[in-house]
Scaffold this active site. Sequence first.
Site, PDB file in Angstrom:
ATOM      1  N   SER A  56       1.100  -0.848  -0.022  1.00  0.00           N
ATOM      2  CA  SER A  56      -0.005  -0.353   0.255  1.00  0.00           C
ATOM      3  C   SER A  56       0.859   1.141   0.284  1.00  0.00           C
ATOM      4  O   SER A  56       2.104   1.149   0.262  1.00  0.00           O
ATOM      5  CB  SER A  56      -0.905  -0.215   1.320  1.00  0.00           C
ATOM      6  OG  SER A  56      -0.020   0.173   3.082  1.00  0.00           O
ATOM      7  N   LYS A  57       0.265   2.626  -0.175  1.00  0.00           N
ATOM      8  CA  LYS A  57       0.384   3.376  -0.142  1.00  0.00           C
ATOM      9  C   LYS A  57       2.033   3.848   1.325  1.00  0.00           C
ATOM     10  O   LYS A  57       3.643   4.094   0.629  1.00  0.00           O
ATOM     11  CB  LYS A  57      -0.133   4.993   0.151  1.00  0.00           C
ATOM     12  CG  LYS A  57       0.539   5.884  -0.382  1.00  0.00           C
ATOM     13  CD  LYS A  57      -0.289   6.945  -1.430  1.00  0.00           C
ATOM     14  CE  LYS A  57       0.609   8.524  -1.673  1.00  0.00           C
ATOM     15  NZ  LYS A  57       0.505   8.722  -2.609  1.00  0.00           N
ATOM     16  N   ARG A  58       1.373   2.932   2.387  1.00  0.00           N
ATOM     17  CA  ARG A  58       2.387   3.858   3.327  1.00  0.00           C
ATOM     18  C   ARG A  58       3.993   2.473   2.966  1.00  0.00           C
ATOM     19  O   ARG A  58       4.935   3.199   3.890  1.00  0.00           O
ATOM     20  CB  ARG A  58       1.613   3.223   4.858  1.00  0.00           C
ATOM     21  CG  ARG A  58       2.020   1.811   5.013  1.00  0.00           C
ATOM     22  CD  ARG A  58       0.976   1.777   5.735  1.00  0.00           C
ATOM     23  NE  ARG A  58       0.181   0.614   6.034  1.00  0.00           N
ATOM     24  CZ  ARG A  58       0.787  -1.119   5.993  1.00  0.00           C
ATOM     25  NH1 ARG A  58       1.842  -0.920   7.134  1.00  0.00           N
ATOM     26  NH2 ARG A  58      -0.273  -1.380   6.261  1.00  0.00           N
ATOM     27  N   GLY A  65       6.030   2.572   0.728  1.00  0.00           N
ATOM     28  CA  GLY A  65       6.308   3.592  -0.586  1.00  0.00           C
ATOM     29  C   GLY A  65       5.131   3.545  -2.006  1.00  0.00           C
ATOM     30  O   GLY A  65       6.290   4.683  -2.848  1.00  0.00           O
ATOM     31  N   GLU A  94       3.641   7.290  -8.884  1.00  0.00           N
ATOM     32  CA  GLU A  94       4.414   7.293  -7.603  1.00  0.00           C
ATOM     33  C   GLU A  94       5.515   7.613  -7.633  1.00  0.00           C
ATOM     34  O   GLU A  94       6.507   8.306  -6.522  1.00  0.00           O
ATOM     35  CB  GLU A  94       4.078   6.856  -6.344  1.00  0.00           C
ATOM     36  CG  GLU A  94       2.488   6.931  -6.192  1.00  0.00           C
ATOM     37  CD  GLU A  94       1.396   6.348  -5.064  1.00  0.00           C
ATOM     38  OE1 GLU A  94       1.564   6.222  -4.315  1.00  0.00           O
ATOM     39  OE2 GLU A  94       1.434   5.098  -5.886  1.00  0.00           O
TER      40      GLU A  94
END
Length: 427
Positions: free
Chosen positions: A200-202, A204, A210
């Site tokens: 997930s985003k957390r 990286g 991104e």
Amino acid sequence: MVRVRFAPSPTGFLHIGSARTALFNWLHARHTGGRFLLRVEDTDLKRSESRFLDEILEDLRWLGLDWDEEPLFQSRRFDVYRAKAEELVAAGKAYRDGDAVLFRVPPSRTVAYDDIVHGRITVETEAIKDQVLIKSDGSPTYNFSCVVDDAHMGITHILRGDDHISNTPKQILFYEAFGLEPPRFGHMPLILGSDGSKLSKRHGGVSVEEYKKEGFLPEALANYLVLLGWMPRDGREVVPLEEIVRLFDISEMNDVQAKFDLQKLRWINGEYIMKAENSRLLPLLRAQLAAAGQDSAAATDDRLSKVLDLYKVRIKTLSEFPAMTDLFFRDDYALEPEGLKHLEKPESREYLAALADRLATLSAFDHASIETAFRAFVEERGLKAGQVIHPARMAVSGRTKGAGLFEMMEVLGRDRVVERLRRAAHG
Ligand code: GLU
């Protein structure tokens, strides 16, 4: 000849796991002198968008993954899928149910294949219910259009994520029904976050986009993604893609759980940044500066390049550059609180004022001349270098750490250095 494909659905951005899938298919094609093809799985007309496709293609190009032949669009082939389904109906292997067409799964059979990554996999057909080939709205299911097209495109190997492992026996049954030899399949373990949970985003970020924005270089990201599925025999981790193309062997793909290690990716990125030409990095850094709200228009390429020389060994992503180097582009940079003690001592102020006077008289302002003058200055006064270095570093950069003091001073230039030393001397 090896023919492989990457088959994205243009319903979102390019996921890091999909990029790895594309990369491994591409590697197999390039290593064997085969073909790497694209197929756009845009059968979901409502969710497919051309902007997603554009992004996906751009990201593939950015990663250095070029494809052969024109991409095949599934949305243009609904007639073909329907005709193929009719063939199976005519052969008694499928049947109509209203407007839908279903595949009759043969009972009491074992479907077996040798997975390139996982080895032998067997599934009993008892566990598989009849499969929809064409939905009542006339569109094909993924499994059916996938087989029709892989056969049409002459695909020899399919590498994809483990999320497709349950689809493969069904697809093998369709090949059989058409009297075709199935391709070889390999399923790669899904990429997990460092804590073992879904990426997930957390961890990286989940999309290639991104990482691009963060200032990862494409060759670093590609190199790292390869490590999530294969390693050169000598265990090296920083291996340029051209070399991986030479060394890669599909039979060496490993089935370990692939955990996304952002620190390793950052380290690899730092290695590639160190080796990259400044001329290539400058436009990327200007974009990072702009994104950070710093106006770099006044800084010439020559000056930016000198700053880059000082920080190239220190940054792990290009997005770290603006915050680390703002002191070269503006005078209102922040002062590190831990360093203030160096500036507050009364004797520091006196040293800085005297040092400023000394540096103002230098005929050359390169780091070697600055250092010679500096060493003479501390020696004459019987001081330890640190007594002047710490306050001077704080005075000219606002930081206790960073590039070498004399190198920084050279790039800042005499006027700025003298002015900053005097400003600190006056408190
Ligand atoms: N469109 C499918 C996906 O993105 C392709 C799967 C396959 O490679 O067969 O998951």
